[in-house]
Motif scaffolding. Structure first.
Motif: not given
Length: 151
Positions: A79-103
């Motif tokens: 859970e904590h790791d997922l929250d941390f990665k989601i926060r970094s995804m939000k930062k990328f999106l705010e900088k107008k970058d595309k984000v590719k999420v892979s499982v």
């Protein structure tokens, strides 16, 4: 041959054209080699190259280079790791970058594809304020991928 001012000087031999260019203190540049006879122009070639590079730099300034950032997850990410990665995804999106999420799946984890799909849906819900889903979850071998774009 064409003069520096744009006037046609007519058909000349190469020697006459070079002498005319030297008298003006400029260069003789072949503009069209395919035509018969070839078309040459008297110009300051260094100045021409400089202006062309400035135009190219101006064009690069106006264009936005879009980057694709990739975030990798596992089907049972904590859970904590997922929250941390989601926060970094939000930062990328705010900088107008595309984000590719892979499982990524290994071995027997392939049996838990639905858990990976649920994980990607949760990520999409978490970042829906900053971005939207461009490519829904798709299976590519041992991984599920989804692409997010900024709003």
């Amino acid at each position: 041959m064409i003069s520096a001012e744009g006037q046609q000087l007519g058909i000349m031999s190469i020697y006459d054209a070079l002498n005319a260019a030297r008298q003006e203190g400029m260069d003789l540049v072949e503009v069209s080699s395919n035509s018969d006879p070839p078309v040459c122009k008297v110009m300051d070639y260094g100045k021409y190259k400089y202006q062309a590079s400035k135009k190219m730099q101006e064009g690069k300034k106006k264009s936005k280079s879009l980057q694709i950032k990739e975030v990798r997850l596992r089907p049972h990410t904590d859970e904590h790791d997922l929250d941390f990665k989601i926060r970094s995804m939000k930062k990328f999106l705010e900088k107008k970058d595309k984000v590719k999420v892979s499982v990524l799946f290994k071995g027997r984890e392939m049996a838990y594809m639905d858990a990976g799909r649920a994980l990607l849906e949760r990520v999409a819900q978490e970042v829906d304020q900053e971005g939207a889903v461009e490519q829904p979850p798709t299976k590519e071998g041992w991984r599920l991928t989804m692409v997010l774009v900024p709003k």
